[in-house]
Design an enzyme around this catalytic site. Structure first.
Site, mmCIF file in Angstrom:
data_model
loop_
_atom_site.group_PDB
_atom_site.id
_atom_site.type_symbol
_atom_site.label_atom_id
_atom_site.label_comp_id
_atom_site.label_asym_id
_atom_site.label_seq_id
_atom_site.Cartn_x
_atom_site.Cartn_y
_atom_site.Cartn_z
ATOM 1 N N ASP A 11 -11.883 7.037 -43.006
ATOM 2 C CA ASP A 11 -11.946 5.709 -42.401
ATOM 3 C C ASP A 11 -12.979 5.791 -41.280
ATOM 4 O O ASP A 11 -12.668 6.233 -40.174
ATOM 5 C CB ASP A 11 -10.575 5.315 -41.848
ATOM 6 C CG ASP A 11 -10.612 3.994 -41.097
ATOM 7 O OD1 ASP A 11 -11.402 3.115 -41.481
ATOM 8 O OD2 ASP A 11 -9.851 3.846 -40.120
ATOM 9 N N GLU A 73 -13.665 4.310 -46.762
ATOM 10 C CA GLU A 73 -13.409 2.882 -46.609
ATOM 11 C C GLU A 73 -14.731 2.176 -46.360
ATOM 12 O O GLU A 73 -15.550 2.632 -45.566
ATOM 13 C CB GLU A 73 -12.447 2.617 -45.449
ATOM 14 C CG GLU A 73 -12.048 1.150 -45.359
ATOM 15 C CD GLU A 73 -10.924 0.904 -44.377
ATOM 16 O OE1 GLU A 73 -9.803 1.377 -44.619
ATOM 17 O OE2 GLU A 73 -11.191 0.257 -43.360
ATOM 18 N N ASP A 147 -5.743 5.794 -37.119
ATOM 19 C CA ASP A 147 -6.975 6.093 -37.847
ATOM 20 C C ASP A 147 -6.769 7.205 -38.874
ATOM 21 O O ASP A 147 -7.336 7.166 -39.968
ATOM 22 C CB ASP A 147 -8.101 6.456 -36.874
ATOM 23 C CG ASP A 147 -8.502 5.269 -36.013
ATOM 24 O OD1 ASP A 147 -8.973 4.269 -36.580
ATOM 25 O OD2 ASP A 147 -8.323 5.337 -34.787
#
Length: 184
Positions: A11, A73, A147
């Protein structure tokens, strides 16, 4: 017995990049590691030092855990073009690290909506819901930082979409059923 596939989910973020690593064996997925890569807070956002931190640490994660696949992502287009550019730089740094370590990356990317849909069952899920479902799906004893949970969610999304896990129904440790990649 099925072979084990190790997946790294990333991410990207300009300040904090989350990562998660899972093993997939047949219909089962197992937690391996997760964490956050924090760039220097005292540096301006557009610096080579921030990019270097992401490249170096993703490289270390790849070297230590030796994932066979990776998924990232996708960067969403923000209202603020500067923020979108910064996220794009973080994404590029992560991809550069993966490629430089010869990880076979087909540049598998998932939007935040796809990740939330796969893990929570709702594309508009809150971060807390993603964290909760990551804990449930991997049978974790604690809740990872947001996260890091997002990195794990990206890895789970890749597993569910690409390793046939979505086609199977199984019972997870919490007693909920997973069917077609969604909890029932």
């Amino acid at each position: 017995m099925s072979a084990t596939v190790r997946i790294l989910g990333i991410d990207p973020g300009s300040r904090v990049t989350g990562f998660g690593i899972i093993d997939v064996r047949g219909r089962d997925h197992f937690y391996v590691a997760s964490g956050c890569i924090k760039t220097p807070a005292d540096e301006p956002l557009f610096t080579a030092d921030r990019i270097a931190v992401i490249v170096r640490h993703i490289g270390e994660v790849v070297a230590v855990y030796k994932p066979q696949q990776a998924a990232v992502e996708q960067v969403f287009v923000n209202v603020n073009p500067a923020s979108t550019l910064m996220l794009g730089q973080a994404r590029g740094a992560a991809l550069a690290a993966l490629v430089s370590h010869k990880l076979p990356v087909s540049f598998t990317e998932y939007t935040a909506l796809q990740v939330k849909q796969a893990v929570v069952g709702k594309g508009k899920a809150a971060k807390e819901q993603v964290q909760h479902m990551v804990v449930q799906m991997l049978g974790l004893s604690g809740t990872p930082q947001a996260d890091a949970a997002d990195g794990l969610a990206v890895a789970l999304t890749h597993a569910l979409r690409n390793h046939g896990l979505a086609a199977f129904t199984k019972l997870n440790p919490s007693g909920m059923q997973v069917k077609r990649g969604r909890f029932q």
